[in-house]
Every structure is written in structure tokens, then in C-alpha cells.
Design a protein around this motif. Structure first.
Motif, PDB file in Angstrom:
ATOM      1  N   LEU A 105       0.848  -1.194   0.000  1.00 38.75           N
ATOM      2  CA  LEU A 105       0.000   0.000   0.000  1.00 38.75           C
ATOM      3  C   LEU A 105       0.879   1.239   0.000  1.00 38.75           C
ATOM      4  N   ARG A 106       0.759   2.049  -1.058  1.00 37.68           N
ATOM      5  CA  ARG A 106       1.539   3.279  -1.141  1.00 37.68           C
ATOM      6  C   ARG A 106       0.606   4.460  -1.362  1.00 37.68           C
ATOM      7  N   PRO A 107       0.307   5.201  -0.295  1.00 40.33           N
ATOM      8  CA  PRO A 107      -0.542   6.387  -0.455  1.00 40.33           C
ATOM      9  C   PRO A 107       0.236   7.525  -1.102  1.00 40.33           C
ATOM     10  N   GLN A 109      -0.443  11.362  -0.966  1.00 40.47           N
ATOM     11  CA  GLN A 109      -1.282  12.412  -0.398  1.00 40.47           C
ATOM     12  C   GLN A 109      -0.517  13.722  -0.449  1.00 40.47           C
ATOM     13  N   ASP A 129      -5.338  12.586  -2.771  1.00 40.80           N
ATOM     14  CA  ASP A 129      -5.316  11.502  -1.784  1.00 40.80           C
ATOM     15  C   ASP A 129      -5.679  10.208  -2.500  1.00 40.80           C
ATOM     16  N   MET A 131      -4.490   5.933  -3.263  1.00 35.67           N
ATOM     17  CA  MET A 131      -3.784   4.772  -2.719  1.00 35.67           C
ATOM     18  C   MET A 131      -3.470   3.806  -3.857  1.00 35.67           C
ATOM     19  N   ARG A 183     -12.789   4.243   1.661  1.00 32.11           N
ATOM     20  CA  ARG A 183     -12.341   5.502   1.065  1.00 32.11           C
ATOM     21  C   ARG A 183     -13.425   6.019   0.110  1.00 32.11           C
ATOM     22  N   ASP A 239      -9.018   6.872  -6.901  1.00 28.96           N
ATOM     23  CA  ASP A 239      -9.162   6.620  -5.471  1.00 28.96           C
ATOM     24  C   ASP A 239      -8.171   5.527  -5.076  1.00 28.96           C
ATOM     25  N   VAL A 240      -8.453   4.281  -5.453  1.00 31.52           N
ATOM     26  CA  VAL A 240      -7.542   3.162  -5.225  1.00 31.52           C
ATOM     27  C   VAL A 240      -7.147   2.584  -6.586  1.00 31.52           C
ATOM     28  N   SER A 252       3.795   3.896  -8.750  1.00 25.93           N
ATOM     29  CA  SER A 252       3.821   4.488  -7.412  1.00 25.93           C
ATOM     30  C   SER A 252       4.957   5.485  -7.273  1.00 25.93           C
ATOM     31  N   SER A 267       4.750   3.630   3.330  1.00 27.57           N
ATOM     32  CA  SER A 267       4.155   2.467   2.667  1.00 27.57           C
ATOM     33  C   SER A 267       3.913   1.370   3.686  1.00 27.57           C
ATOM     34  N   MET A 310       0.631   4.337   9.564  1.00 24.73           N
ATOM     35  CA  MET A 310      -0.036   3.256   8.847  1.00 24.73           C
ATOM     36  C   MET A 310      -0.070   1.984   9.688  1.00 24.73           C
TER      37      MET A 310
END
Length: 366
Positions: A105-107, A109, A129, A131, A183, A239-240, A252, A267, A310
Motif C-alpha cells: 500500500l503506497r498512499p 497524499q 489523496d 492509494m 475511502r 481513489d484506489v 507508485s 508504505s 499506517m
């Protein structure tokens, strides 16, 4: 009940410096009655220097036993001469593979205070924002056959195999759909189904998971090259995003620069639930070991601190505390605190790694 357990692996370069600031945050939570059982170990070049291996079996055993692992960074030019099998990065690949951390998971933001630091215009990135969920334990980085061999014509050929199974695709897709439900409820799956059989399988299996298990979540498909273009054209449409190991690596990193600095991005790498219900988990900043600034107090610890946030959210079900930590980071940035990588064209005097950590702890306490 026993305290949640953490194994900290600071690693190389700036890893120990940024992890020291995470320890300040952990210690502060301890004063609030939220204690963690913390131990430290070696990985990467630091482990090679001590034991002749980028990760020992004993450290791997501890990583399997704790509730979560926090990692700094690995690698550096002094290790470039090593054989591939013992390079620092092999320790990181080993922990990902043996813990079966299949969902990365790599946001991305963009804090409002840093919207002008992106290479894109403020209106494109402000409020961003998204993911990115990257499959982490299969695909071209692990597929067989692989290697370099003679081609019988006086040259050589390099071989890497892109390989995915139904189960590998479905489980990472489920991770993406679960995240989307919390989300914006939209998943975009990216592959190259137009030219790759593995991409065709990827698209079909993600669609199957959607149709049979998550019909309430909006799903779209996009070719990964178009996805790269859309990330710099209109990133807030996403979003995702869920994608494979190779494309996830590339996309990413592209998304990372939308936020203005790699020093800002955390992450999480998650696997199957353990007996206590918590997922096997590794948390680490996206940035590398930055050996050119190691030991100078210039490193930005925010990505590592947000990686701990996280961990609070995904490993320890402490969403409120994670949000509190994230808001403390946002306040510090809004107040104008900047490490060297966040200095704008107006100049000024950057604060040190330690001062940034102290400012975040003060914001938590405030």
C-alpha cells in the motif's frame, strides 16, 4: 493483554536517523498509555557488515513472530561490489517473500502546505489523496525462468518471466476493494491486457472478484501506460489503483513526485492474518537510504513517521491515533517547519531531522 510487538530494522544510510524520530513518537504514545514492546535488529548492509548476510535467519524468525516490522532503508554505494546474492536489497526482498507480504500500500497524499512543491500545478495536486495497491510477491521480479545466459550467437540474453496465478491476483484485488470501501469506493485496475497474456488474466480475475464479492464498489480498468499519463494529467480522478509488481513499482514512484518529495511518502506491505487476527506487516518509507546525506541531520523523517501511522491503522486498529499523528504532521508543515528537501525557492534555514521529530511530538502533545 500483552502490548503490541514491533521489530525495528533501521537499516543503512539515513535509516537509523529517521527511525530515531519514530522512536520519539512511539515513546510519546507510551506516555499516553499506549505502549509497544519494541526490539531492534539489522538488515541490509548493516547486517552484511555484522554477519556477512543481508538478513540472518534469526532476524527473519523475529520478523515472523512480531505484530509488525518497521524498516528504515537499505543499500549504499559501498555495497555495489558485492555479489548479487548478498546485496543489501536481498534482505528486503527476503522479508517480503518469506512473510508473503503480497499487498503493498503506497498512499500519495498532497498536504496543502506542500502543494506548490509538486512539479505539477497546485490545482492539479492540491487535496490529492490516492492509494496504490501493488502486488508485491509475484510477477516479473520473482518469476522463473530468469537469468543471463549465452545466446549461442556470441552474445547473451537476459530473461525475466512475468507470471501470475488466479489466487495471487484475487487476493491483492480483495485488499484493494476492502480499502476502497473505507475511502471513495472506486478501484481502478491497471495492466497491459492489450499485449500481455498475464494482463488478460489480471483483468479477468479482478473483474471476477468484483462481480462475485464486491459488486458495491465501482471498478474500472485501464492500460498501465495510459494510467501513467493520467496520473500526471488528472491524478484526482483516482481513489484506489491496483496493479501488478512491475507496473506498481513504476506507477507508485510517478505518483510519489506528485506530492513534492519522496521524503513524505510512507508504505505498508501486508500479508495474510496471523493467529491473533493481525496481518503480517512491514512498514517502511518509500525513499531510499540516501547515503550522500547520511549522518548530516538533513534527512526528512516524515515518511518513516507516517509509516508508523499506517502501522497504527492497519496492524493495531488504532485509527484515531493514526489520524492524530497524521494531523500533527500536517500542523507542523502548515506552521512552516521544513527539512532541507522541503525548502522552497524563497529559501530560509531548514530544520534538522531531530528538530522535525521534536516538532511532530510537540504537535501531538498540543
Amino acid at each position: 493483554m500483552a502490548n503490541p510487538s514491533l521489530l525495528i530494522l533501521p537499516g543503512d544510510g539515513i535509516g537509523p536517523e529517521v527511525m530515531a524520530e519514530v522512536r520519539k513518537v512511539i515513546d510519546w504514545f507510551g506516555t499516553q498509555g499506549i505502549a509497544f514492546d519494541v526490539e531492534e535488529g539489522l538488515i541490509g548492509g548493516a547486517s552484511y557488515d555484522a554477519f556477512g548476510a543481508p538478513m540472518t535467519d534469526a532476524t527473519m524468525e523475529r520478523a515472523q513472530a512480531v505484530d509488525a516490522v518497521l524498516l528504515g532503508a537499505v543499500g549504499g554505494p559501498k555495497y555495489d561490489v558485492l555479489d548479487f546474492a548478498v546485496k543489501p536489497e536481498r534482505g528486503l526482498l527476503r522479508i517480503r517473500k518469506e512473510m508473503d507480504l503480497y499487498a503493498n500500500l503506497r498512499p500519495a497524499q498532497c498536504f496543502d502546505a506542500l502543494a506548490d512543491f509538486s512539479s505539477l500545478k497546485r490545482d492539479i495536486v492540491a487535496g490529492l489523496d490516492i492509494m496504490i495497491v501493488r502486488e508485491l510477491t509475484s510477477g516479473i521480479y520473482f518469476g522463473e525462468p530468469r537469468g543471463i545466459q549465452d545466446d549461442n550467437e556470441g552474445g547473451r540474453v537476459g530473461i525475466n518471466t512475468q507470471r501470475y496465478t488466479t489466487n495471487e491476483i484475487r487476493r491483492v484485488a480483495r485488499s484493494a476493494f476492502e480499502l476502497a470501501r473505507r475511502r471513495g469506493n472506486h478501484v481502478c485496475s491497471m495492466e497491459k491486457a492489450n499485449v500481455m497474456e498475464s494482463g488478460i488474466l489480471w483483468r479477468e480475475e479482478v473483474q471476477w472478484v468484483h462481480d462475485n464479492e464486491y459488486p458495491d464498489v465501482e471498478l474500472s480498468h485501464m492500460y498501465a501506460d495510459n494510467g501513467a499519463m493520467q496520473l500526471v494529467r488528472n491524478p484526482k480522478q483516482f481513489d484506489v489503483i491496483v496493479t501488478d509488481n512491475l507496473f506498481g513499482d513504476l506507477l507508485s514512484d510517478a505518483a510519489a513526485m506528485l506530492t513534492g518529495s519522496l521524503g513524505m511518502l510512507p508504505s505498508a506491505s501486508l500479508g495474510a492474518p496471523m493467529a491473533n487476527g493481525r496481518p503480517k506487516a512491514l512498514y517502511e518509507p518509500v525513499h531510499g537510504s540516501a547515503p550522500d546525506i547520511a549522518g548530516q541531520g538533513k534527512a526528512n523523517p516524515i515518511a518513516c513517521i507516517l509509516s508508523f501511522a499506517m502501522a497504527l491503522r492497519y496492524s493495531f486498529d488504532m485509527g484515531d491515533q493514526a489520524t492524530r499523528l497524521e494531523r500533527a504532521v500536517e500542523k507542523v508543515l502548515a506552521d512552516g517547519h521544513r527539512t532541507a528537501d522541503l525548502m522552497g525557492p524563497e529559501g530560509g534555514t531548514p530544520i534538522t531531522t531531530s528538530q522535525m521529530g521534536d516538532a511532530i511530538v510537540a504537535a501531538l502533545a498540543g
